[in-house]
Design an enzyme around this catalytic site. Structure first.
Site, PDB file in Angstrom:
ATOM      1  N   PRO A   1      41.024  -7.180  24.897  1.00 12.83           N
ATOM      2  CA  PRO A   1      40.444  -7.707  26.138  1.00 12.83           C
ATOM      3  C   PRO A   1      41.227  -7.176  27.348  1.00 12.83           C
ATOM      4  CG  PRO A   1      41.746  -9.389  25.033  1.00 12.83           C
ATOM      5  CD  PRO A   1      41.723  -8.217  24.117  1.00 12.83           C
TER       6      PRO A   1
ATOM      7  N   ASP B   1      46.533  -5.632  27.906  1.00 11.07           N
ATOM      8  CA  ASP B   1      45.883  -6.363  26.816  1.00 11.07           C
ATOM      9  C   ASP B   1      46.138  -7.849  27.014  1.00 11.07           C
ATOM     10  OD1 ASP B   1      45.099  -7.534  24.414  1.00 11.07           O
ATOM     11  OD2 ASP B   1      45.732  -5.823  23.197  1.00 11.07           O
ATOM     12  N   HIS B   2      45.087  -8.589  27.366  1.00 11.21           N
ATOM     13  CA  HIS B   2      45.248  -9.995  27.740  1.00 11.21           C
ATOM     14  C   HIS B   2      45.431 -10.912  26.531  1.00 11.21           C
ATOM     15  CE1 HIS B   2      45.607 -12.995  30.645  1.00 11.21           C
ATOM     16  NE2 HIS B   2      44.448 -12.905  31.282  1.00 11.21           N
ATOM     17  N   ARG B   3      45.439 -10.340  25.323  1.00  9.42           N
ATOM     18  CA  ARG B   3      45.732 -11.176  24.160  1.00  9.42           C
ATOM     19  C   ARG B   3      47.173 -11.669  24.198  1.00  9.42           C
ATOM     20  NH1 ARG B   3      43.782  -7.341  19.305  1.00  9.42           N
ATOM     21  NH2 ARG B   3      44.824  -5.842  20.686  1.00  9.42           N
TER      22      ARG B   3
END
Length: 456
Positions: free
Chosen positions: A245, A426-428
């Site tokens: 994401p 990477d928004h994880r």
């Protein structure tokens, strides 16, 4: 004397195919062990391949421009005391050895098959039914090579003739050879093409020659095969975009101090042997910021359900090359001095543009910079290099009016050097706070390089 096959080995990094770019030998040439016989292009680099045995070249089994699977035979060589062509031996094995074969060396008959050719030409093993198993072929002379047996049966033809057949949509297996030793000649292919029914238009549509992307004539569409670097890039970008994401943040920075430092370094005798550019200082700033925000120098291990925090910043630099976009990386870039980083950066870009980047230099990256500013672009929303948590886009540096605040608090409008930075992450596992701090730190270092002393 017997004929032995040299199969395409794995050039590295677990690749499954390669495109033949240049043959270094011709039929009749003598080759010694470890002589370079062919140059192939993989999805990652150009690789020269040595041959593991000595002898006389009997036939080049693939043409320049062909895409070949790892393990498929690419050349046959007449070797004294070698195993017959129908059962080639692996390097280091005797004819009696029965251990497992090395990848690409001495694959058993029928264990590999060629990729389907463009233009409707089927591989030899698929175009004609396989004959019944035969005894190993007897030794043959180089002037008249015996056809291979079993699933490796294929028409004999020189690379230019194979290319002509591919372009004309002619199946070589269906052509009656008239050349000496049963070799298919150019005239054989042309005769077969003129006597055959017209192939479907979409099968024989004009193909773009090597390096001819964009050369489209009036009223003519050109089809460009998706392979090599372009194919690998497309697959990687789709996987990245639909797996991680993405979040992208932007900042506009007054980099006048950075540009002043670039000019000073260019005049410094200690840097006379390296190229000093704004990208060098951006790379150094990014490394320092990643070291300060080390949680962003990480990757996501889906299988283990773990976040891997990397000890080193292996800094990738996106490079536009004649082969397409490559992202080689500088290992442990954060541990290099500014001079050594400049040398590594210059070597990395030059090697990539020459198409000589090795697979090992393309793997293991932890963060990437893409310099869109060289194209006059202000910023963008870069897609993460697969397996990495961050990518920084460095935009064009321009002279712009800027509100400057003096030490006494007074303000004035002055022309300053200004750039835009965009950071995708990477928004994880890189949340908004961490991503924002990382981007702000890069901007602070470029605005005032002396900020680095505060972090020491």
């Amino acid at each position: 004397m017997a004929v032995q096959l040299f199969n395409l080995p794995d050039p590295g990094e677990g690749l499954t195919e390669a495109e033949v770019t240049t043959w270094k030998v011709q039929v009749g040439d003598e080759v010694a062990v470890n002589d370079i016989v062919i140059e192939v292009e993989t999805a990652k680099s150009l690789v020269e391949l040595p041959i593991p045995f000595a002898g006389t070249v009997v036939e080049l089994l693939v043409a320049e421009g062909d895409t070949v699977d790892v393990g498929a035979p690419i050349i046959s060589v007449e070797v004294a005391g070698a195993a017959p062509a129908s059962a080639p031996a692996s390097p280091g094995e005797t004819e009696e050895a029965s251990g497992p074969n090395l990848v690409g060396y001495g694959a058993k008959a029928g264990s590999t098959r060629r990729r389907a050719r463009r233009g409707g030409v089927a591989p030899a093993a698929e175009a004609a039914p396989s004959p019944a198993p035969e005894a190993p072929a007897a030794p043959v002379a180089a002037a008249a090579p015996a056809p291979l047996t079993g699933a490796q049966t294929r028409a004999l033809a020189k690379p230019p003739v194979r290319k002509l057949a591919k372009d004309l949509g002619v199946d070589l297996q269906s052509v009656t050879p008239t050349g000496e030793g049963g070799i298919v000649t150019r005239s054989d292919v042309e005769s077969a093409a003129s006597g055959a029914s017209a192939a479907p238009v979409e099968t024989v549509a004009a193909q773009a020659p090597q390096g001819a992307v964009g050369q489209v004539g009036p009223g003519q569409d050109v089809r460009v095969p998706i392979k090599g670097v372009r194919k690998a890039t497309a697959e990687a970008m789709v996987a990245s975009a639909f797996t991680a994401p993405h979040v992208t943040e932007f900042v506009t920075v007054d980099v006048t101090a950075m540009m002043d430092m670039v000019e000073r370094l260019k005049r410094d005798k200690a840097f006379k042997d390296v190229k000093v550019t704004p990208l060098l200082l951006v790379a150094k700033a990014f490394c320092l910021a990643l070291r300060r925000n080390h949680e962003a120098n990480a990757s996501w291990d889906e299988a283990a359900q773990e976040i891997v925090l990397h000890a080193d910043v292996n800094l990738g630099i996106a490079a536009a090359t004649p082969r397409g976009l490559l992202v080689p990386n500088i290992k442990a870039a954060d541990s290099l001095s500014l001079h050594d980083l400049a040398a590594a950066l210059g070597g990395l870009v030059a090697t990539a543009r020459e198409g000589r980047t090795q697979p090992a230099d393309l793997g293991g990256g932890t963060a990437t910079i893409t310099n869109v500013g060289v194209f006059g672009v202000d910023t963008g929303t870069p897609i993460l290099n697969p397996g990495e948590a961050t990518i920084l886009a460095f935009g064009a540096v321009r002279r712009m009016p800027w509100v400057v605040t003096a030490a006494d608090g007074s303000e004035s409008i002055e022309p300053r050097w200004v750039t835009q930075l965009a950071l995708s992450f990477d928004h994880r596992f890189v949340d908004g706070e961490l991503g924002s701090k990382l981007l702000a730190d890069v901007g602070a270092l470029l605005h005032d390089p002396g900020t680095a002393f505060l972090w020491a």
